[in-house]
Design a protein around this motif. Structure first.
Motif, PDB file in Angstrom:
ATOM      1  N   ILE A   1      78.667  76.220  65.479  1.00 59.60           N
ATOM      2  CA  ILE A   1      77.506  75.479  65.974  1.00 59.60           C
ATOM      3  C   ILE A   1      76.387  76.432  66.366  1.00 59.60           C
ATOM      4  N   GLN A   2      76.740  77.552  66.989  1.00 56.02           N
ATOM      5  CA  GLN A   2      75.730  78.517  67.406  1.00 56.02           C
ATOM      6  C   GLN A   2      75.015  79.128  66.211  1.00 56.02           C
ATOM      7  N   SER A   3      75.787  79.438  65.150  1.00 57.11           N
ATOM      8  CA  SER A   3      75.151  80.013  63.962  1.00 57.11           C
ATOM      9  C   SER A   3      74.239  78.999  63.275  1.00 57.11           C
ATOM     10  N   ILE A   4      74.622  77.727  63.279  1.00 62.46           N
ATOM     11  CA  ILE A   4      73.764  76.706  62.661  1.00 62.46           C
ATOM     12  C   ILE A   4      72.462  76.570  63.442  1.00 62.46           C
ATOM     13  N   VAL A   5      72.549  76.567  64.787  1.00 59.11           N
ATOM     14  CA  VAL A   5      71.334  76.459  65.614  1.00 59.11           C
ATOM     15  C   VAL A   5      70.442  77.666  65.417  1.00 59.11           C
ATOM     16  N   ASN A   6      71.020  78.865  65.392  1.00 61.23           N
ATOM     17  CA  ASN A   6      70.216  80.076  65.202  1.00 61.23           C
ATOM     18  C   ASN A   6      69.553  80.081  63.833  1.00 61.23           C
TER      19      ASN A   6
END
Length: 286
Positions: A252-257
């Protein structure tokens, strides 16, 4: 120890009670416990018939009016095309003659049976028609007969003002509510039709990527699961099309970034938004 107790010990076993032959049954028997019977004999129970009878077959259906005709009877009971001559010296003469008599009896029974069954059906139908007509005539006569004098004279009196009152309560807003309900129903039907057309258009647009032939399936398998040394295996900069080179699933963090900080992610979001705007303007999927 003896069952019959006395002042001195008995030298042998003695039974001081008797059991009738009728009661010499085990506990599993229904006669183990004696139930008193009534003086008047009970009526025999009606035997339970298991299963169901099949529906009788319609011998003369409406689609076959030719069954009771002589042409049909002659067609189903044809005479033998070749009459076999019985020789006197034939050892099977009696058997052949018996078979010929049986065949003639079967033909005669079928002819007579068809005619008698058709006559029985005609009689049954005529009887049913007469009874039905009599019941209908009696019903019409009862419905149209005048009121009896005893009922007319003993009927309760009703004030004329009460008789003129309507039996249904007034509803002045009925027509307005019916019109509003009709409009709501029409609006729902239009929404369903528009949704169905949208789904059909979406299916049509997505059908371009469907795999419908075996050649397309083999080509897609070769592209996704090929094991040859191509550029996708030499670096991790691009995901490629090979399913074995996708790497770990994104978090999820990589998608947001990616969507907020990466240029490619922002460009993808803009393209998706532009696509939605175009779809709303054109009224269909792109």
């Amino acid at each position: 120890m003896s069952l019959a107790r006395s002042y001195r010990t008995a030298t042998r076993q003695v039974r001081c009670f008797s059991v009738s032959t009728k009661l010499r049954v085990g506990p599993e028997s229904p006669n183990y416990i004696e139930v008193p019977q009534t003086l008047q004999p009970d009526l025999p129970a009606k035997p339970r018939v298991k299963g169901t009878l099949p529906v009788p077959r319609e011998i003369f259906p409406a689609r076959r009016p030719d069954k009771p005709t002589p042409a049909y009877i002659s067609a189903v009971t044809p005479e033998p095309s070749k009459v076999k001559t019985i020789k006197k010296n034939d050892p099977n003469a009696e058997t052949i003659a018996w078979k010929q008599r049986m065949a003639e009896n079967r033909r005669q029974n079928l002819r007579e049976g068809l005619l008698e069954l058709y006559e029985r059906k005609q009689t049954t139908v005529a009887s049913m028609t007469r009874r039905s007509a009599a019941k209908q005539a009696r019903r019409e006569r009862v419905l149209r007969q005048p009121e009896r004098d005893d009922e007319r004279l003993t009927r309760q009196s009703v004030v004329q003002g009460l008789m003129e009152q309507p039996s249904i309560l007034p509803d002045p807003d009925r027509e307005i509510r019916i019109a509003q309900s009709r409009e709501r129903v029409l609006e729902k039907q239009l929404q369903k039709a528009a949704e169905r057309n949208n789904n059909l258009h979406t299916l049509y647009m997505n059908a371009r990527d469907f795999i419908v032939t075996e050649e397309q399936l083999m080509k897609e398998i070769e592209d996704k699961f090929r094991e040859s040394g191509v550029e996708e295996w030499r670096s991790d900069t691009g995901t490629g099309t090979n399913v074995w080179n996708k790497g770990a699933p994104p978090t999820i963090q990589s998608i947001v970034n990616t969507q907020t900080k990466d240029d490619n992610g922002r460009w993808r979001i803009e393209q998706e938004r532009m696509k939605q705007v175009v779809e709303e303007m054109t009224g269909g999927k792109m």
